[in-house]
Design a protein around this motif. Structure first.
Motif, PDB file in Angstrom:
ATOM      1  N   VAL A 123       0.744  -1.074  -0.148  1.00  0.00           N
ATOM      2  CA  VAL A 123       0.009   0.109  -0.072  1.00  0.00           C
ATOM      3  C   VAL A 123       0.767   1.372  -0.025  1.00  0.00           C
ATOM      4  O   VAL A 123       0.572   2.324  -0.638  1.00  0.00           O
ATOM      5  CB  VAL A 123      -0.800   0.122   1.090  1.00  0.00           C
ATOM      6  CG1 VAL A 123      -1.510   1.473   1.451  1.00  0.00           C
ATOM      7  CG2 VAL A 123      -1.947  -0.913   0.961  1.00  0.00           C
ATOM      8  N   LEU A 124       1.903   1.218   0.879  1.00  0.00           N
ATOM      9  CA  LEU A 124       2.815   2.207   0.872  1.00  0.00           C
ATOM     10  C   LEU A 124       3.781   2.689  -0.187  1.00  0.00           C
ATOM     11  O   LEU A 124       4.244   3.874  -0.326  1.00  0.00           O
ATOM     12  CB  LEU A 124       3.628   2.399   2.179  1.00  0.00           C
ATOM     13  CG  LEU A 124       2.882   2.508   3.289  1.00  0.00           C
ATOM     14  CD1 LEU A 124       3.722   2.002   4.614  1.00  0.00           C
ATOM     15  CD2 LEU A 124       1.909   3.733   3.476  1.00  0.00           C
ATOM     16  N   THR A 125       4.140   1.518  -1.281  1.00  0.00           N
ATOM     17  CA  THR A 125       4.815   1.564  -2.113  1.00  0.00           C
ATOM     18  C   THR A 125       4.741   2.769  -3.079  1.00  0.00           C
ATOM     19  O   THR A 125       5.981   3.386  -3.280  1.00  0.00           O
ATOM     20  CB  THR A 125       5.446   0.434  -2.596  1.00  0.00           C
ATOM     21  OG1 THR A 125       5.745  -0.716  -1.846  1.00  0.00           O
ATOM     22  CG2 THR A 125       6.433   0.295  -4.194  1.00  0.00           C
ATOM     23  N   PRO A 126       3.944   3.097  -3.816  1.00  0.00           N
ATOM     24  CA  PRO A 126       3.547   4.076  -4.622  1.00  0.00           C
ATOM     25  C   PRO A 126       3.819   5.531  -3.912  1.00  0.00           C
ATOM     26  O   PRO A 126       4.567   6.414  -4.416  1.00  0.00           O
ATOM     27  CB  PRO A 126       2.118   4.205  -5.028  1.00  0.00           C
ATOM     28  CG  PRO A 126       1.857   2.632  -4.695  1.00  0.00           C
ATOM     29  CD  PRO A 126       2.628   2.401  -3.677  1.00  0.00           C
ATOM     30  N   ALA A 127       3.640   5.791  -2.688  1.00  0.00           N
ATOM     31  CA  ALA A 127       3.978   6.913  -1.924  1.00  0.00           C
ATOM     32  C   ALA A 127       5.440   7.066  -1.789  1.00  0.00           C
ATOM     33  O   ALA A 127       5.911   8.123  -1.954  1.00  0.00           O
ATOM     34  CB  ALA A 127       3.024   7.198  -0.618  1.00  0.00           C
ATOM     35  N   LEU A 128       5.934   5.901  -1.130  1.00  0.00           N
ATOM     36  CA  LEU A 128       7.508   5.964  -0.826  1.00  0.00           C
ATOM     37  C   LEU A 128       8.251   6.354  -2.152  1.00  0.00           C
ATOM     38  O   LEU A 128       9.255   6.859  -2.150  1.00  0.00           O
ATOM     39  CB  LEU A 128       7.659   4.517  -0.241  1.00  0.00           C
ATOM     40  CG  LEU A 128       7.287   4.353   1.092  1.00  0.00           C
ATOM     41  CD1 LEU A 128       7.577   2.871   1.537  1.00  0.00           C
ATOM     42  CD2 LEU A 128       7.993   5.257   2.054  1.00  0.00           C
ATOM     43  N   SER A 129       7.913   5.788  -3.365  1.00  0.00           N
ATOM     44  CA  SER A 129       8.616   5.855  -4.505  1.00  0.00           C
ATOM     45  C   SER A 129       8.656   7.441  -5.000  1.00  0.00           C
ATOM     46  O   SER A 129       9.364   7.660  -5.696  1.00  0.00           O
ATOM     47  CB  SER A 129       7.909   5.134  -5.759  1.00  0.00           C
ATOM     48  OG  SER A 129       6.794   5.444  -5.907  1.00  0.00           O
ATOM     49  N   ARG A 130       7.694   8.253  -4.352  1.00  0.00           N
ATOM     50  CA  ARG A 130       7.572   9.610  -4.641  1.00  0.00           C
ATOM     51  C   ARG A 130       8.639  10.509  -3.869  1.00  0.00           C
ATOM     52  O   ARG A 130       8.726  11.658  -3.940  1.00  0.00           O
ATOM     53  CB  ARG A 130       6.338  10.217  -4.558  1.00  0.00           C
ATOM     54  CG  ARG A 130       5.282   9.664  -5.806  1.00  0.00           C
ATOM     55  CD  ARG A 130       4.134  10.398  -5.545  1.00  0.00           C
ATOM     56  NE  ARG A 130       3.127   9.806  -6.436  1.00  0.00           N
ATOM     57  CZ  ARG A 130       2.120   8.724  -6.312  1.00  0.00           C
ATOM     58  NH1 ARG A 130       1.958   8.319  -5.195  1.00  0.00           N
ATOM     59  NH2 ARG A 130       1.386   8.330  -7.320  1.00  0.00           N
ATOM     60  N   CYS A 131       9.033   9.811  -2.815  1.00  0.00           N
ATOM     61  CA  CYS A 131       9.844  10.513  -1.718  1.00  0.00           C
ATOM     62  C   CYS A 131      11.463  10.553  -2.250  1.00  0.00           C
ATOM     63  O   CYS A 131      12.126   9.931  -1.911  1.00  0.00           O
ATOM     64  CB  CYS A 131       9.876   9.911  -0.512  1.00  0.00           C
ATOM     65  SG  CYS A 131       8.318   9.718   0.128  1.00  0.00           S
ATOM     66  N   SER A 132      11.747  11.481  -3.151  1.00  0.00           N
ATOM     67  CA  SER A 132      12.996  11.672  -3.565  1.00  0.00           C
ATOM     68  C   SER A 132      13.994  12.326  -2.847  1.00  0.00           C
ATOM     69  O   SER A 132      15.285  12.330  -3.289  1.00  0.00           O
ATOM     70  CB  SER A 132      12.963  12.557  -5.059  1.00  0.00           C
ATOM     71  OG  SER A 132      12.357  13.811  -4.763  1.00  0.00           O
ATOM     72  N   TRP A 133      13.658  12.833  -1.783  1.00  0.00           N
ATOM     73  CA  TRP A 133      14.680  13.652  -0.727  1.00  0.00           C
ATOM     74  C   TRP A 133      15.231  12.479   0.159  1.00  0.00           C
ATOM     75  O   TRP A 133      15.822  12.966   1.060  1.00  0.00           O
ATOM     76  CB  TRP A 133      13.837  14.481  -0.140  1.00  0.00           C
ATOM     77  CG  TRP A 133      13.858  15.750  -1.093  1.00  0.00           C
ATOM     78  CD1 TRP A 133      12.813  16.175  -1.985  1.00  0.00           C
ATOM     79  CD2 TRP A 133      14.916  16.840  -1.492  1.00  0.00           C
ATOM     80  NE1 TRP A 133      12.967  17.115  -2.829  1.00  0.00           N
ATOM     81  CE2 TRP A 133      14.252  17.610  -2.582  1.00  0.00           C
ATOM     82  CE3 TRP A 133      16.273  16.656  -1.543  1.00  0.00           C
ATOM     83  CZ2 TRP A 133      15.052  18.562  -3.344  1.00  0.00           C
ATOM     84  CZ3 TRP A 133      17.146  17.715  -1.966  1.00  0.00           C
ATOM     85  CH2 TRP A 133      16.530  18.483  -3.097  1.00  0.00           C
ATOM     86  N   PHE A 134      14.670  11.339  -0.065  1.00  0.00           N
ATOM     87  CA  PHE A 134      15.096  10.105   1.408  1.00  0.00           C
ATOM     88  C   PHE A 134      16.641  10.219   1.422  1.00  0.00           C
ATOM     89  O   PHE A 134      17.415  10.173   0.207  1.00  0.00           O
ATOM     90  CB  PHE A 134      14.616   8.920   1.073  1.00  0.00           C
ATOM     91  CG  PHE A 134      13.186   8.452   1.570  1.00  0.00           C
ATOM     92  CD1 PHE A 134      12.844   9.506   2.568  1.00  0.00           C
ATOM     93  CD2 PHE A 134      12.328   7.443   1.154  1.00  0.00           C
ATOM     94  CE1 PHE A 134      11.532   9.270   3.171  1.00  0.00           C
ATOM     95  CE2 PHE A 134      11.314   7.153   1.557  1.00  0.00           C
ATOM     96  CZ  PHE A 134      10.698   7.802   2.761  1.00  0.00           C
TER      97      PHE A 134
END
Length: 86
Positions: free
Chosen positions: A33-44
């Protein structure tokens, strides 16, 4: 973790620098469920997924979706290396 958590991650993805899910007892369905949102976190710069119950295929899927983590300097996964190369 729910779709509300995913929405929150999507909202802050452009500024979020780290997440620590260590010991959250998450399972494959929750990470999916979280993978699509995590993939948008380019500043990690740091992600900790230790001490959760993820399968190797789900972790591999996450890695495929997170190629834009160009600032990453520390990733932690429970026994990931030994599961893949053990």
């Amino acid at each position: 973790m729910s779709y509300a958590s995913r929405l929150l991650l999507e909202t802050v993805a452009h500024i979020l620098q780290s997440v620590d899910f260590q010991g959250c007892r998450m399972e494959d369905s929750q990470l999916t469920v979280l993978t699509p949102a995590l993939s948008r976190c380019s500043w990690f710069t740091k992600v900790n997924l230790c001490d959760n119950d993820f399968s190797v295929p789900i972790l591999m899927e996450l890695l495929l979706h997170t190629a834009n983590w160009s600032k990453m300097n520390k990733e932690q996964y429970s026994h990931f290396w030994s599961m893949c190369h053990g």
